[in-house]
Design a protein around this motif. Structure first.
Motif, PDB file in Angstrom:
ATOM      1  N   VAL A 289       0.838  -1.208   0.000  1.00 27.74           N
ATOM      2  CA  VAL A 289       0.000   0.000   0.000  1.00 27.74           C
ATOM      3  C   VAL A 289       0.870   1.255   0.000  1.00 27.74           C
ATOM      4  CG1 VAL A 289      -1.649   1.310   1.428  1.00 27.74           C
ATOM      5  CG2 VAL A 289      -2.029  -1.126   0.989  1.00 27.74           C
ATOM      6  N   ALA A 290       2.047   1.140   0.625  1.00 30.25           N
ATOM      7  CA  ALA A 290       3.059   2.208   0.592  1.00 30.25           C
ATOM      8  C   ALA A 290       2.493   3.576   0.947  1.00 30.25           C
ATOM      9  CB  ALA A 290       3.730   2.241  -0.790  1.00 30.25           C
ATOM     10  N   GLY A 291       1.664   3.629   1.984  1.00 35.90           N
ATOM     11  CA  GLY A 291       1.196   4.915   2.507  1.00 35.90           C
ATOM     12  C   GLY A 291       0.072   5.554   1.719  1.00 35.90           C
ATOM     13  N   ARG A 292      -0.428   4.879   0.659  1.00 37.62           N
ATOM     14  CA  ARG A 292      -1.489   5.513  -0.147  1.00 37.62           C
ATOM     15  C   ARG A 292      -2.782   5.675   0.633  1.00 37.62           C
ATOM     16  NH1 ARG A 292      -1.322   1.771  -5.327  1.00 37.62           N
ATOM     17  NH2 ARG A 292      -0.431   0.330  -3.798  1.00 37.62           N
ATOM     18  N   VAL A 293      -3.091   4.682   1.491  1.00 38.42           N
ATOM     19  CA  VAL A 293      -4.297   4.763   2.342  1.00 38.42           C
ATOM     20  C   VAL A 293      -3.934   4.152   3.699  1.00 38.42           C
ATOM     21  CG1 VAL A 293      -5.948   4.539   0.403  1.00 38.42           C
ATOM     22  CG2 VAL A 293      -5.163   2.482   1.617  1.00 38.42           C
ATOM     23  N   PRO A 294      -4.710   4.469   4.742  1.00 36.12           N
ATOM     24  CA  PRO A 294      -4.441   3.831   6.033  1.00 36.12           C
ATOM     25  C   PRO A 294      -4.732   2.324   5.986  1.00 36.12           C
ATOM     26  CG  PRO A 294      -5.839   5.778   6.299  1.00 36.12           C
ATOM     27  CD  PRO A 294      -5.763   5.496   4.828  1.00 36.12           C
ATOM     28  N   VAL A 295      -3.890   1.575   6.704  1.00 38.83           N
ATOM     29  CA  VAL A 295      -4.086   0.128   6.832  1.00 38.83           C
ATOM     30  C   VAL A 295      -4.399  -0.172   8.298  1.00 38.83           C
ATOM     31  CG1 VAL A 295      -2.997  -2.134   6.584  1.00 38.83           C
ATOM     32  CG2 VAL A 295      -2.484  -0.324   4.928  1.00 38.83           C
TER      33      VAL A 295
END
Ligand code: FMN
Length: 376
Positions: A289-295
């Motif tokens: 995800v590399a920071g694109r959205v919260p996990v």
């Protein structure tokens, strides 16, 4: 049901009958809850699917994640606050969607929502909630917070969208679409008076003809596909999280459709037995995800150290499942609030011992490392 004896409450006397003030951790509520609940309800709450392999794997994964103390760190500005989807939270421990909460306590979801809000957290209201979602959202607001809403696909687009829009109109700021449980064989006969009151119709498989499968032509005919997800995302204004996508390709596709967050979850080991622990899958998905959205992560969180471990492996926040229901069953809203407080206290203590003054420090992975399986 064998509830703790009720004591008359005076006008200024809070009802504390069921609380376990001596509890040292949320786990102490498990046996207390079991003693309060009908055995069938207890089985429904506790069970995993199949041989219980995934449920056991969830716990093992946390146990193998070692914690390293980092003394001598300045903690004077320590805190557990975060902002998630524009919402300020006191700590990263949210309450997972759990169906039919009036099974566990007469005050049901409203008690959980109030307790969460009062503790700086937030309940995710299940599509299968046993009280009107507007009342639950109002209960959360009354305690100074909000409630998120979990969406199950309702067999077709228009009904699903109506349910989502109802949650939005009720003031829920975030929607969470659960995708990992399209087949819902009922494992519990609901007692009279407890049902999924927010649904237009119960979730049932499509009618099947001779020679057809209740799974393929029945349940799966009611399940969403990628085009449905794309359509839903386009028709909603609120942030939409997806819960239960675990394959890297699926996550990538959901992000390409504009989904706003990911809940790494195996449904507490209740659906596909044999899935890996969600904690094990977390680092790979966070990397992807590399920071694109919260996990976010759920499945197997039992104390504040587990919250720390999940954050150290990259989660922004966690969702607590069964343990808050133990508190609910035993002592209603106060029980839920107590369980949350116990986890938060443990998280703070763990942060202090591991030299992390903020959640960002935890995610920078100070103080947590994988232990070889035979080292503990
Ligand atoms: C009794 C029960 C009912 C649940 N109902 C729902 C539900 O309605 N929707 C949903 O998305 N997840 C549901 N879940 C899964 C939880 O949201 C969560 O993923 C899981 O409980 C986390 O694992 P844990 O219980 O080990 O903390 C349910 C779980 C339990 C135990």
């Amino acid at each position: 049901m064998n509830r703790p004896a009720a004591r008359p409450a005076g006008p200024f006397e809070p009802r504390l009958d069921g609380l376990a003030p001596a509890a040292r951790g949320a786990g102490d509520y498990e046996a207390l809850a079991r003693a309060c609940l009908d055995p069938e309800v207890w089985r429904y709450l506790s069970e995993g699917s199949g041989a219980g392999l995934t449920m056991a794997a969830n716990r093992r994964a946390f146990e193998h994640q070692g914690l390293l103390p980092r003394p001598l760190t300045d903690m004077s500005r320590g805190h557990t606050r975060l902002v998630l989807f524009g919402q300020a939270l006191e700590h990263p421990i949210l309450l997972a969607p759990i169906a039919y909460q009036r099974l566990f306590h007469a005050e049901g979801e409203m008690a959980s929502a109030m307790a969460a809000a009062a503790q700086g957290s937030c309940l995710t209201v299940s599509s299968l909630a046993s009280q009107p979602l507007e009342s639950i959202a109002a209960a959360a607001r009354g305690a100074g917070g909000t409630a998120w809403f979990q969406l199950y696909w309702q067999g077709e687009r228009a009904t699903t969208l109506r349910l989502a829009q109802r949650a939005e109109a009720a003031g829920c700021p975030v929607l969470m679409l659960t995708l990992d449980a399209p087949v819902k064989p009922s494992t519990l006969v609901l007692p009279a008076g407890i049902e999924a009151v927010n649904l237009e119709a119960p979730l049932t498989p499509a009618p099947i003809g001779p020679g057809q499968s209740v799974v393929f032509q029945g349940w799966m005919a009611r399940a969403p596909d990628w085009e449905d997800l794309a359509w839903l995302r386009q028709h909603l204004r609120l942030p939409l999280l997806v819960k239960g996508l675990l394959h890297a390709d699926d996550v990538e596709r959901a992000l390409a459709l504009g989904c706003d967050g990911l809940v790494v979850s195996n449904h507490g080991g209740r659906v596909l037995d044999g899935m890996p622990a969600s904690l094990e899958l977390l680092p790979g998905l966070v990397h992807q995800v590399a920071g694109r959205v919260p996990v976010l992560l759920d499945s197997g969180i039992r104390d504040g150290r587990d919250v720390f471990r999940a954050l150290a492996l990259g989660a922004e926040a966690v969702l607590l499942g069964r343990p808050y229901v133990w508190g609910l069953a035993r002592a209603g809203a106060l029980g839920v609030a107590h369980v949350l407080r116990l986890l938060r206290d443990e998280l703070e203590a763990t942060m202090a011992l591991c030299g992390c003054a903020s959640l960002a420090d935890i995610r920078a992975s100070r103080g947590c490392g994988h232990l070889p399986k035979d080292s503990i």
